[in-house]
Design a protein around this motif. Structure first.
Motif, mmCIF file in Angstrom:
data_model
loop_
_atom_site.group_PDB
_atom_site.id
_atom_site.type_symbol
_atom_site.label_atom_id
_atom_site.label_comp_id
_atom_site.label_asym_id
_atom_site.label_seq_id
_atom_site.Cartn_x
_atom_site.Cartn_y
_atom_site.Cartn_z
ATOM 1 N N LEU B 136 0.785 -1.500 0.026
ATOM 2 C CA LEU B 136 0.358 0.011 -0.060
ATOM 3 C C LEU B 136 0.462 1.203 -0.075
ATOM 4 O O LEU B 136 0.914 2.071 -0.825
ATOM 5 C CB LEU B 136 -0.828 0.298 1.335
ATOM 6 N N ILE B 137 1.824 1.205 0.494
ATOM 7 C CA ILE B 137 2.985 2.241 0.873
ATOM 8 C C ILE B 137 3.486 2.323 -0.319
ATOM 9 O O ILE B 137 3.728 3.965 -0.528
ATOM 10 C CB ILE B 137 3.526 2.141 2.314
ATOM 11 N N VAL B 138 4.463 2.142 -0.662
ATOM 12 C CA VAL B 138 4.648 1.687 -1.801
ATOM 13 C C VAL B 138 4.152 1.920 -3.368
ATOM 14 O O VAL B 138 4.306 3.178 -3.834
ATOM 15 C CB VAL B 138 5.346 0.423 -2.069
ATOM 16 N N VAL B 139 2.776 1.061 -3.583
ATOM 17 C CA VAL B 139 2.218 1.847 -4.532
ATOM 18 C C VAL B 139 1.416 3.759 -4.571
ATOM 19 O O VAL B 139 1.548 4.805 -4.839
ATOM 20 C CB VAL B 139 0.814 0.960 -4.722
ATOM 21 N N ALA B 140 1.286 3.641 -2.928
ATOM 22 C CA ALA B 140 0.654 5.050 -2.684
ATOM 23 C C ALA B 140 1.549 6.096 -2.856
ATOM 24 O O ALA B 140 1.727 6.875 -3.592
ATOM 25 C CB ALA B 140 -0.242 4.821 -1.093
ATOM 26 N N LEU B 141 2.743 6.519 -2.036
ATOM 27 C CA LEU B 141 3.945 7.319 -2.468
ATOM 28 C C LEU B 141 4.961 7.189 -3.792
ATOM 29 O O LEU B 141 5.071 8.521 -4.125
ATOM 30 C CB LEU B 141 4.773 6.925 -1.382
ATOM 31 N N GLY B 142 5.095 5.564 -4.578
ATOM 32 C CA GLY B 142 5.140 5.635 -5.531
ATOM 33 C C GLY B 142 4.874 6.530 -6.819
ATOM 34 O O GLY B 142 5.155 6.946 -7.586
ATOM 35 N N MET B 143 3.604 5.856 -6.635
ATOM 36 C CA MET B 143 2.811 6.332 -7.659
ATOM 37 C C MET B 143 1.605 7.950 -7.918
ATOM 38 O O MET B 143 2.560 8.100 -8.995
ATOM 39 C CB MET B 143 1.789 5.550 -7.904
ATOM 40 N N LYS B 144 2.203 8.353 -7.047
ATOM 41 C CA LYS B 144 1.626 9.535 -6.911
ATOM 42 C C LYS B 144 2.658 10.762 -6.797
ATOM 43 O O LYS B 144 2.669 11.062 -7.473
ATOM 44 C CB LYS B 144 0.993 9.660 -5.505
ATOM 45 N N ALA B 149 10.770 3.306 -8.763
ATOM 46 C CA ALA B 149 11.481 2.861 -8.366
ATOM 47 C C ALA B 149 12.211 3.147 -6.656
ATOM 48 O O ALA B 149 12.381 1.843 -5.874
ATOM 49 C CB ALA B 149 12.630 3.175 -9.831
ATOM 50 N N VAL B 150 11.943 4.395 -6.540
ATOM 51 C CA VAL B 150 12.182 4.813 -5.324
ATOM 52 C C VAL B 150 11.888 4.252 -3.880
ATOM 53 O O VAL B 150 12.593 3.540 -3.253
ATOM 54 C CB VAL B 150 12.014 6.539 -5.323
ATOM 55 N N ALA B 151 10.401 4.537 -4.202
ATOM 56 C CA ALA B 151 9.681 3.539 -3.499
ATOM 57 C C ALA B 151 10.043 1.810 -3.044
ATOM 58 O O ALA B 151 9.899 1.124 -2.127
ATOM 59 C CB ALA B 151 8.027 4.117 -3.075
ATOM 60 N N THR B 152 9.521 1.753 -4.671
ATOM 61 C CA THR B 152 10.309 -0.018 -4.215
ATOM 62 C C THR B 152 11.518 0.025 -3.563
ATOM 63 O O THR B 152 11.624 -1.158 -3.388
ATOM 64 C CB THR B 152 9.734 -0.061 -5.849
ATOM 65 N N GLY B 153 12.348 0.200 -4.491
ATOM 66 C CA GLY B 153 13.788 0.343 -3.809
ATOM 67 C C GLY B 153 13.813 -0.078 -2.638
ATOM 68 O O GLY B 153 14.705 -0.533 -1.858
#
Lengths: 55, 242
Positions: B136-144, B149-153
């Motif tokens: 949830l956090i990766v999708v929310a922070l990464g996509m918006k 790549a930063v959030a997933t990394g």
């Protein structure tokens, strides 16, 4: 399913509180008080966090 | 928001969740061995990886940015309010601090009644549900923020660090200051949620200070949360004395 619901939404109190936050945001923005929403909503959320922490 | 802000928030949140997942895998490994327990964890991580990739693809299929921002903001509020309230309750002494040792024993006790297949499922479910919050956090922070790549990394780095330290000590990771991390991350996530939902509804000029409103909100929730915890703790002590 119960564990999945809890992970995604928390409990019903949490879900209800966030729904109320959204109603307040929409009402203020629709009424033209957009800048005021930036002050009122954080204060309301903090009050809600305080209330939820005692439940 | 800067790459570092996204990285820090994702890394801290993921660390807390991976520590909890590791505790469950460790307990399961005592019952069915490291190989099968790690296999269950890997299967759960594969599902989460596929979900992250699929979500990224779906979100790029021309979804209106305002609706996406509102949707993500609401999820961040759902998530952040819960974390912050829990952290305040623990800070105030209203709720016991999360105890990895107790979680470990509880899982082991649960396993004593189950079979090997059940143990595998416990490890899978534990990693999947804890990882779902990371997703949830990766999708929310990464996509918006257009920084998937930063959030997933950050989430992967947190996973590697927790797994490496966990394999070294082979014991529940009790020294992670979980409540302090939850306090900071909770405040950050509630701030992002507040900022994005109001911006999505009111437009780019909704915040008088523009992007500077975001760190101001983080500070407000952090200091506000700490003040609330202090007041609640004093009230608790006063009630206990009287």
């Amino acid at each position: 399913m119960k564990a999945l619901f809890k992970t995604l939404f928390g409990d019903w109190l949490n879900l209800g509180f966030v729904a109320l936050v959204m109603v307040i945001e929409v009402t203020l923005v629709r009424a033209g008080y957009t800048h005021q929403a930036g002050v009122v909503v954080p204060a309301f959320i903090l009050a809600g966090v305080s209330w939820l922490s005692t439940r | 928001m800067s790459d570092w802000g996204i990285f820090l928030a994702t890394y801290l949140a993921a660390t807390v969740e991976w520590v909890e997942a590791f505790t469950i895998v460790l307990a399961v490994s005592m019952s069915i061995g490291w190989g099968r327990a790690a296999g269950a964890a890997a299967a759960a991580l594969l599902v989460l990886g596929a979900m992250t990739a699929a979500t990224g693809g779906v979100l790029r299929l021309g979804v209106d940015m305002h609706w996406l921002q509102l949707f993500i903001g609401v999820f961040l509020l759902l998530f952040g309010v819960r974390w912050l309230a829990k952290a305040v309750a623990r800070q105030a002494g209203l709720k016991a601090l999360h105890d990895e040792e107790a979680e470990f024993e509880e899982t082991r006790h649960e396993l004593e009644r189950g079979d090997r297949h059940g143990a595998w499922l416990i490890a899978f479910k534990g990693v999947f549900l804890e990882g779902l919050e990371v997703w949830l956090i990766v999708v929310a922070l990464g996509m918006k923020g257009h920084h998937p790549a930063v959030a997933t990394g950050a989430a992967l780095l947190a996973l590697l660090v927790v797994a490496a330290v966990g394999m070294l000590v082979r014991a529940p990771l009790r020294r992670v200051p979980e409540n302090a991390i939850k306090f900071v991350v909770g405040a950050m996530i509630v701030a992002f949620g507040t900022f994005w939902t109001i911006e999505a509804l009111g437009g780019a000029t909704a915040w008088a200070l523009g992007d500077w409103s975001l760190p101001a909100l983080v500070g407000f929730y952090l200091l506000g949360g700490l003040s609330v915890a202090t007041v609640l703790r004093r009230r608790c002590v006063a009630e206990a004395v009287s």
